[in-house]
Motif scaffolding. Sequence first.
Motif, PDB file in Angstrom:
ATOM      1  N   ARG A 120      56.549  63.683 111.892  1.00 22.77           N
ATOM      2  CA  ARG A 120      55.451  63.139 112.153  1.00 22.77           C
ATOM      3  C   ARG A 120      54.482  63.127 113.008  1.00 22.77           C
ATOM      4  O   ARG A 120      54.723  61.457 113.985  1.00 22.77           O
ATOM      5  CB  ARG A 120      54.761  62.629 111.075  1.00 22.77           C
ATOM      6  CG  ARG A 120      55.366  63.334 109.510  1.00 22.77           C
ATOM      7  CD  ARG A 120      54.454  62.403 108.531  1.00 22.77           C
ATOM      8  NE  ARG A 120      54.326  63.116 107.066  1.00 22.77           N
ATOM      9  CZ  ARG A 120      54.689  62.450 105.708  1.00 22.77           C
ATOM     10  NH1 ARG A 120      55.599  60.690 105.956  1.00 22.77           N
ATOM     11  NH2 ARG A 120      54.950  62.747 104.721  1.00 22.77           N
ATOM     12  N   ARG A 170      47.562  57.644 110.482  1.00 24.23           N
ATOM     13  CA  ARG A 170      48.415  58.831 111.507  1.00 24.23           C
ATOM     14  C   ARG A 170      49.412  58.170 112.106  1.00 24.23           C
ATOM     15  O   ARG A 170      50.230  58.077 112.157  1.00 24.23           O
ATOM     16  CB  ARG A 170      47.329  59.887 112.704  1.00 24.23           C
ATOM     17  CG  ARG A 170      46.716  61.562 111.611  1.00 24.23           C
ATOM     18  CD  ARG A 170      47.259  61.715 110.543  1.00 24.23           C
ATOM     19  NE  ARG A 170      48.579  62.734 111.555  1.00 24.23           N
ATOM     20  CZ  ARG A 170      49.505  63.669 111.226  1.00 24.23           C
ATOM     21  NH1 ARG A 170      49.416  64.001 109.709  1.00 24.23           N
ATOM     22  NH2 ARG A 170      50.109  64.271 111.596  1.00 24.23           N
ATOM     23  N   SER A 186      52.990  67.768 112.674  1.00 26.05           N
ATOM     24  CA  SER A 186      53.720  67.643 112.106  1.00 26.05           C
ATOM     25  C   SER A 186      54.571  68.438 112.013  1.00 26.05           C
ATOM     26  O   SER A 186      54.025  70.037 111.819  1.00 26.05           O
ATOM     27  CB  SER A 186      53.661  67.103 110.430  1.00 26.05           C
ATOM     28  OG  SER A 186      53.304  65.730 110.191  1.00 26.05           O
ATOM     29  N   HIS A 227      52.648  58.248 111.577  1.00 35.44           N
ATOM     30  CA  HIS A 227      54.062  58.366 112.758  1.00 35.44           C
ATOM     31  C   HIS A 227      55.380  58.046 112.521  1.00 35.44           C
ATOM     32  O   HIS A 227      55.929  57.104 112.604  1.00 35.44           O
ATOM     33  CB  HIS A 227      52.853  57.898 113.869  1.00 35.44           C
ATOM     34  CG  HIS A 227      53.685  58.268 115.097  1.00 35.44           C
ATOM     35  ND1 HIS A 227      54.927  57.802 115.864  1.00 35.44           N
ATOM     36  CD2 HIS A 227      52.771  59.126 116.100  1.00 35.44           C
ATOM     37  CE1 HIS A 227      55.219  57.929 116.966  1.00 35.44           C
ATOM     38  NE2 HIS A 227      53.417  59.569 117.345  1.00 35.44           N
TER      39      HIS A 227
END
Length: 158
Positions: free
Chosen positions: A77, A61, A82, A65
């Motif tokens: 995101r 993640r 998101s 991001h």
Amino acid sequence: MGSQWVRPYTPGNGRWLVIVWEAVALALLTWASIRQFDLIGHGVRAVACTLAAVWVIGAWRILRHGVYVSSDGVLIRGLLRSRSMRWHDIAGVHLHQSIHKLGRWELQNDTTVLIERHDGATVNTELWARGVDFHSRPKLFRAVYQEIRNRHRAAAEN
């Protein structure tokens, strides 16, 4: 929104520092948990595998991001969620100087990119001038901001 999402910037090296920092922190948490609860055998494997899985998901993640754009809209995101918005739902894209008040004093924090929707709501992006992606690249921060604004303008003209 069926078009291809593109992040208009390359991630900064600071992301890797965050990922390594989190690996060390989770390794210490694993060690402390095993010691605290006197785990052996399957307990050790369960704690280690669970925290390793948390780290892998978190690292993935962190790498994903950011803010992505397409011809249809913008995708933000974050670490936990998101959200996407079509260009026609966006009223404007602005720079915002965040300020924190501490008693009588005002402390300037950082410049971020805010998206203003037609309904009056504002949406925070993951773009911070002194964040992990732009800390040592202020010109790139401005270029990304201009890219998002230009895409928004182009979509509004169509």
